[in-house]
Scaffold this active site. Structure first.
Site, PDB file in Angstrom:
ATOM      1  N   THR A  30      -5.798  -8.044  -0.876  1.00 19.58           N
ATOM      2  CA  THR A  30      -5.756  -8.614  -2.088  1.00 19.58           C
ATOM      3  C   THR A  30      -6.594 -10.030  -2.233  1.00 19.58           C
ATOM      4  O   THR A  30      -7.104  -9.962  -2.943  1.00 19.58           O
ATOM      5  CB  THR A  30      -4.788  -8.888  -3.118  1.00 19.58           C
ATOM      6  OG1 THR A  30      -3.537  -9.338  -1.650  1.00 19.58           O
ATOM      7  CG2 THR A  30      -4.011  -7.466  -3.096  1.00 19.58           C
ATOM      8  N   ASN A  32      -8.984 -10.922  -0.456  1.00 20.87           N
ATOM      9  CA  ASN A  32     -11.000  -9.982  -0.303  1.00 20.87           C
ATOM     10  C   ASN A  32     -11.091 -10.168  -1.279  1.00 20.87           C
ATOM     11  O   ASN A  32     -11.780 -10.366  -2.145  1.00 20.87           O
ATOM     12  CB  ASN A  32     -10.468  -9.511   0.702  1.00 20.87           C
ATOM     13  CG  ASN A  32      -9.897  -9.463   2.248  1.00 20.87           C
ATOM     14  OD1 ASN A  32      -9.889 -10.843   2.415  1.00 20.87           O
ATOM     15  ND2 ASN A  32      -9.872  -8.616   3.093  1.00 20.87           N
ATOM     16  N   TYR A 100      -0.614  -7.217  14.502  1.00 23.11           N
ATOM     17  CA  TYR A 100      -0.041  -8.382  13.272  1.00 23.11           C
ATOM     18  C   TYR A 100       0.872  -8.327  13.562  1.00 23.11           C
ATOM     19  O   TYR A 100       2.229  -8.048  14.364  1.00 23.11           O
ATOM     20  CB  TYR A 100       0.555  -6.930  12.594  1.00 23.11           C
ATOM     21  CG  TYR A 100      -0.740  -6.580  11.651  1.00 23.11           C
ATOM     22  CD1 TYR A 100      -1.545  -7.238  10.749  1.00 23.11           C
ATOM     23  CD2 TYR A 100      -1.398  -5.076  11.925  1.00 23.11           C
ATOM     24  CE1 TYR A 100      -2.566  -6.473   9.675  1.00 23.11           C
ATOM     25  CE2 TYR A 100      -2.423  -4.328  11.415  1.00 23.11           C
ATOM     26  CZ  TYR A 100      -3.031  -5.555  10.260  1.00 23.11           C
ATOM     27  OH  TYR A 100      -3.715  -4.783   9.541  1.00 23.11           O
ATOM     28  N   TYR A 167      -2.151   2.136   1.599  1.00 18.73           N
ATOM     29  CA  TYR A 167      -1.385   2.749   2.487  1.00 18.73           C
ATOM     30  C   TYR A 167      -1.402   2.515   4.030  1.00 18.73           C
ATOM     31  O   TYR A 167      -3.085   2.596   5.068  1.00 18.73           O
ATOM     32  CB  TYR A 167      -1.403   3.897   2.515  1.00 18.73           C
ATOM     33  CG  TYR A 167      -0.687   5.097   3.614  1.00 18.73           C
ATOM     34  CD1 TYR A 167       1.416   4.302   2.830  1.00 18.73           C
ATOM     35  CD2 TYR A 167      -0.119   5.534   4.181  1.00 18.73           C
ATOM     36  CE1 TYR A 167       1.911   4.770   3.189  1.00 18.73           C
ATOM     37  CE2 TYR A 167       0.756   6.742   4.758  1.00 18.73           C
ATOM     38  CZ  TYR A 167       1.926   6.197   4.574  1.00 18.73           C
ATOM     39  OH  TYR A 167       2.834   6.652   5.163  1.00 18.73           O
ATOM     40  N   GLY A 228     -15.975   6.434   1.591  1.00 15.82           N
ATOM     41  CA  GLY A 228     -16.930   5.571   2.527  1.00 15.82           C
ATOM     42  C   GLY A 228     -17.945   6.174   2.708  1.00 15.82           C
ATOM     43  O   GLY A 228     -18.906   5.783   1.587  1.00 15.82           O
ATOM     44  N   ALA A 256     -12.447  -5.293   5.349  1.00 12.89           N
ATOM     45  CA  ALA A 256     -12.852  -6.339   3.942  1.00 12.89           C
ATOM     46  C   ALA A 256     -13.878  -4.796   3.187  1.00 12.89           C
ATOM     47  O   ALA A 256     -13.734  -5.716   2.513  1.00 12.89           O
ATOM     48  CB  ALA A 256     -12.773  -6.936   3.921  1.00 12.89           C
ATOM     49  N   GLY A 258     -13.570  -2.350   1.599  1.00 13.73           N
ATOM     50  CA  GLY A 258     -12.550  -1.260   0.597  1.00 13.73           C
ATOM     51  C   GLY A 258     -12.345  -2.655  -0.511  1.00 13.73           C
ATOM     52  O   GLY A 258     -12.664  -2.484  -1.832  1.00 13.73           O
ATOM     53  N   ASP A 259     -12.177  -4.335   0.120  1.00 13.85           N
ATOM     54  CA  ASP A 259     -11.757  -5.044  -0.557  1.00 13.85           C
ATOM     55  C   ASP A 259     -12.879  -5.618  -1.070  1.00 13.85           C
ATOM     56  O   ASP A 259     -12.397  -5.905  -3.082  1.00 13.85           O
ATOM     57  CB  ASP A 259     -10.469  -5.732   0.370  1.00 13.85           C
ATOM     58  CG  ASP A 259      -9.797  -5.535   1.100  1.00 13.85           C
ATOM     59  OD1 ASP A 259      -9.176  -4.510   0.348  1.00 13.85           O
ATOM     60  OD2 ASP A 259     -10.170  -6.093   1.934  1.00 13.85           O
TER      61      ASP A 259
END
Length: 312
Positions: A30, A32, A100, A167, A228, A256, A258-259
């Site tokens: 979010t 990005n 992560y 997701y 894509g 990023a 998609g962001d």
């Protein structure tokens, strides 16, 4: 002045730049989107609803928000928690692998910190709210419900609710839990960005029609399905449009993508452009971003692109 709220978590990004060498910056789905929305449409006021700590790295993050001209009035401070962190490496085709450290980040408490701060929002001035599946996944179920109740009140006042399911299985206790809350968010959304990969993994949807039927049944009116390199399909007001992906000379880093598309799309839509124009613009922004290392392209580096692709 009306403004837009984007909700979620920003983390410290450590991006591989050679053997044993990493470049430190800040990123998150979010965040990005907020950056590319604001850069593409500077006239819009963007508030980022998140949380960080009191340590030096959190202070640097707040400075980054200011550098990007993103409003920090909803960026809360936790006294005992800080930002999550992730490390990212890319192969020679630009594909990514992640590690992560985010299990107790400050952003997981962004709803409770909002309540503790007794913030009073001018609900009449909020034009839109954007959140993702990650924004929901990091919250407790109680905070998820509180957030969705706030969004319902905003929606009833005419605010545009925007949702990207994004997701991430590891953030949910089960696929069933993810489906439950994703569908609740879809039911509030005016604009949604379902991805083919997300829906295949989460719902077992194997076609555009499966996705379109599911999201339409949830009540979404403007649906932008990202697939894509196969392009974007838009379903809106009984119309169906297909927008090709923007060609990229060399894919350097797909982080990023998609962001960046979301940010470009929203920047164009809130500049009064059609869904089709917005999708084409979002595809351009995404194509530019994946031609560079890291989630957030250097601001000065991106300046020439933005000058050549201004939203009039």
């Amino acid at each position: 002045m009306t403004h837009h709220i984007i909700i979620g978590e920003c983390m410290v990004e450590m991006s591989g730049r050679g053997q044993h060498t990493y470049y430190q910056t800040f990123a998150g789905d979010t965040f990005n989107t907020a950056v590319y929305f604001k850069r593409s449409n500077p006239a819009q006021t963007i508030s980022y609803w998140t949380a960080a700590g009191t340590d030096k790295i959190s202070q640097q993050f707040m400075q980054k928000l200011n550098e990007e001209n993103i409003d920090t009035s909803l960026a809360f401070t936790s006294e005992d928690k800080t930002l999550g962190l992730y490390m990212i490496d890319t192969d020679n085709k630009g594909e990514r692998s992640f590690s992560y450290w985010r299990s107790d980040s400050a952003a997981k408490h962004l709803v409770s910190l909002f309540k503790q701060g007794q913030v009073v929002l001018d609900l009449t001035r909020i034009k839109s709210v954007f959140l993702s599946g990650i924004s929901l996944a990091i919250l407790s179920d109680e905070d998820k419900q509180s957030l969705l109740e706030m969004l319902l009140e905003l929606k009833q006042r005419g605010c545009c609710i925007i949702f990207d399911p994004n997701y991430r299985p590891q953030l949910w206790t089960s696929a069933q839990q993810a489906q439950l809350w994703t569908d609740k968010a879809y039911a509030l959304a005016d604009i949604a960005f379902p991805g083919c990969d997300d829906h295949r993994v989460l719902y077992g949807h194997n076609s555009i029609s499966d996705i379109q039927q599911h999201v339409t049944n949830c009540g979404v009116k403007e649906m932008v399905i990202k697939n894509g390199e196969h392009g974007i399909q838009i379903f809106s007001q009984a119309q169906h449009s297909i927008i090709p992906a923007h060609k990229v000379a060399q894919v350097v880093d797909t982080t990023a993508a998609g962001d960046a598309f979301n940010g470009g799309y929203l920047a164009a839509r809130f500049a009064g452009k059609t869904e089709q124009y917005a999708a084409g613009y979002g595809a351009k922004v995404a194509a530019y971003v994946i031609g560079h290392k890291g989630a957030i392209v250097d601001k000065e580096c991106m300046g020439e692109f933005l000058m050549a692709n201004q939203l009039s």
